[in-house]
Motif scaffolding. Structure first.
Motif, PDB file in Angstrom:
ATOM      1  N   VAL A  14       0.862  -1.174   0.000  1.00 46.91           N
ATOM      2  CA  VAL A  14       0.000   0.000   0.000  1.00 46.91           C
ATOM      3  C   VAL A  14       0.906   1.234   0.000  1.00 46.91           C
ATOM      4  CG1 VAL A  14      -1.822   1.253   1.228  1.00 46.91           C
ATOM      5  CG2 VAL A  14      -1.752  -1.260   1.318  1.00 46.91           C
ATOM      6  N   TRP A  15       0.577   2.227  -0.820  1.00 50.22           N
ATOM      7  CA  TRP A  15       1.458   3.388  -0.921  1.00 50.22           C
ATOM      8  C   TRP A  15       0.650   4.681  -1.088  1.00 50.22           C
ATOM      9  CZ3 TRP A  15       0.969   6.190  -5.409  1.00 50.22           C
ATOM     10  CH2 TRP A  15       0.421   5.517  -6.520  1.00 50.22           C
ATOM     11  N   ARG A  16       1.330   5.787  -0.828  1.00 46.29           N
ATOM     12  CA  ARG A  16       0.739   7.105  -1.059  1.00 46.29           C
ATOM     13  C   ARG A  16       1.868   8.080  -1.365  1.00 46.29           C
ATOM     14  NH1 ARG A  16      -1.473   8.323   5.107  1.00 46.29           N
ATOM     15  NH2 ARG A  16       0.536   8.165   6.192  1.00 46.29           N
ATOM     16  N   SER A  17       1.542   9.113  -2.101  1.00 41.07           N
ATOM     17  CA  SER A  17       2.568  10.089  -2.480  1.00 41.07           C
ATOM     18  C   SER A  17       1.931  11.421  -2.814  1.00 41.07           C
ATOM     19  CB  SER A  17       3.387   9.579  -3.674  1.00 41.07           C
ATOM     20  OG  SER A  17       2.579   9.520  -4.835  1.00 41.07           O
ATOM     21  N   ARG A  18       2.778  12.430  -2.895  1.00 45.59           N
ATOM     22  CA  ARG A  18       2.349  13.781  -3.273  1.00 45.59           C
ATOM     23  C   ARG A  18       3.374  14.319  -4.256  1.00 45.59           C
ATOM     24  NH1 ARG A  18      -0.848  17.540  -0.683  1.00 45.59           N
ATOM     25  NH2 ARG A  18      -1.025  16.124   1.101  1.00 45.59           N
ATOM     26  N   ALA A  65      -0.589  17.195  -6.936  1.00 46.80           N
ATOM     27  CA  ALA A  65      -1.523  16.065  -6.932  1.00 46.80           C
ATOM     28  C   ALA A  65      -1.189  15.125  -5.778  1.00 46.80           C
ATOM     29  CB  ALA A  65      -1.451  15.311  -8.256  1.00 46.80           C
ATOM     30  N   VAL A  66      -2.213  14.447  -5.284  1.00 44.26           N
ATOM     31  CA  VAL A  66      -2.057  13.479  -4.193  1.00 44.26           C
ATOM     32  C   VAL A  66      -2.500  12.106  -4.702  1.00 44.26           C
ATOM     33  CG1 VAL A  66      -2.753  12.859  -1.852  1.00 44.26           C
ATOM     34  CG2 VAL A  66      -2.477  15.267  -2.470  1.00 44.26           C
ATOM     35  N   PHE A  67      -1.700  11.093  -4.420  1.00 44.90           N
ATOM     36  CA  PHE A  67      -1.961   9.754  -4.931  1.00 44.90           C
ATOM     37  C   PHE A  67      -2.050   8.749  -3.779  1.00 44.90           C
ATOM     38  CE2 PHE A  67       0.436  12.121  -8.030  1.00 44.90           C
ATOM     39  CZ  PHE A  67      -0.160  11.826  -9.246  1.00 44.90           C
ATOM     40  N   PHE A  68      -2.855   7.725  -3.998  1.00 45.87           N
ATOM     41  CA  PHE A  68      -2.946   6.587  -3.062  1.00 45.87           C
ATOM     42  C   PHE A  68      -3.152   5.335  -3.899  1.00 45.87           C
ATOM     43  CE2 PHE A  68      -6.324   3.805  -1.312  1.00 45.87           C
ATOM     44  CZ  PHE A  68      -5.541   3.094  -0.409  1.00 45.87           C
ATOM     45  N   GLY A  69      -2.420   4.269  -3.575  1.00 42.46           N
ATOM     46  CA  GLY A  69      -2.545   3.067  -4.382  1.00 42.46           C
ATOM     47  C   GLY A  69      -2.453   1.782  -3.583  1.00 42.46           C
TER      48      GLY A  69
END
Length: 236
Positions: A14-18, A65-69
């Motif tokens: 599980v990951w997230r980034s900006r 942008a904000v990401f979640f995967g």
């Protein structure tokens, strides 16, 4: 970028980034895993199923942008969206808001970094996500009682890729991590079973999009996508 492993057998990571100022593109490293990704840009929320990537490629990065995967484990698939059709591509999920999305005719709360497991468990219960037990068994070193042809067919059906392609991607990613940690190229060749340094160089360029020298000196204007340590690949 922040990421964590998961104890749920359906999830790889599980990951997230900006996105950062000054970064307009990234190098998307080859991966054998498909992902469910959500992102918000200029107040608009979108989601898509991203297929495996058989080689590295440049990808645009939107500003602020904000990401979640959720990266799914090998062998896990969505039967209504065959993963073999998604290799190198994606399938957009329509009608997504900050709070909800629609999956196969039902309303769902949009998951986040902390409750990804609960979201995936619901997907499993409702038959949206399934897993071929043969694939994780082989990855764990087992030898299932099926023919080589059947095994290859099931790998391709469940992952979109052949066993050989998955092994090559996995090895190149491991090589990139070792080089980033300071390991000499010749040591990487020996540890990971490459024929020689030119063989390693070709693999890195194809699957990581970088040379060994470039990996030793990271490019902050075009960062790499997520790389992380995994368990050693079982012997062939």
């Amino acid at each position: 970028m922040e990421s964590r492993p998961s104890e749920l057998p359906y999830i790889e990571r599980v990951w997230r980034s900006r996105s950062d100022d000054g970064v307009s593109r990234m190098m998307s490293v080859a991966t054998s895993h498909w992902e469910l990704v959500f992102w918000e840009h200029q107040g608009e929320v979108q989601a898509a199923v991203l297929g495996p990537e058989a080689q590295a490629s440049q990808a645009p990065v939107p500003e602020e942008a904000v990401f979640f995967g959720i990266s799914f484990a090998l062998g896990t698939s969505m039967p209504h969206i065959p993963v073999s059709r998604l290799v190198g591509g994606n399938a957009a999920i329509p009608d997504v808001t900050r709070r909800s999305l629609w999956l196969k005719g039902s309303a769902w709360h949009v998951p986040d970094y902390d409750n990804a497991e609960a979201f995936v468990l619901r997907m499993v219960r409702e038959g949206i996500v399934d897993q071929d037990p043969v694939v994780p068994a082989v990855l764990g070193g087992a030898t299932p009682d099926v023919s080589d042809r059947t095994l290859q067919r099931r790998f391709v059906a469940a992952t979109g890729l052949t066993q050989g392609a998955i092994r090559q991607i996995h090895r190149a990613r491991q090589a990139a991590i070792l080089i980033q940690e300071g390991a000499p190229a010749q040591e990487v060749v020996h540890r990971l079973g490459y024929f020689d340094q030119p063989h390693l160089a070709r693999s890195l360029k194809r699957y990581v999009g970088r040379t060994a020298t470039q990996l030793s000196t990271p490019d902050t204007t075009e960062p790499l996508s997520l790389l992380y340590k995994t368990s050693p690949w079982p012997s062939a």
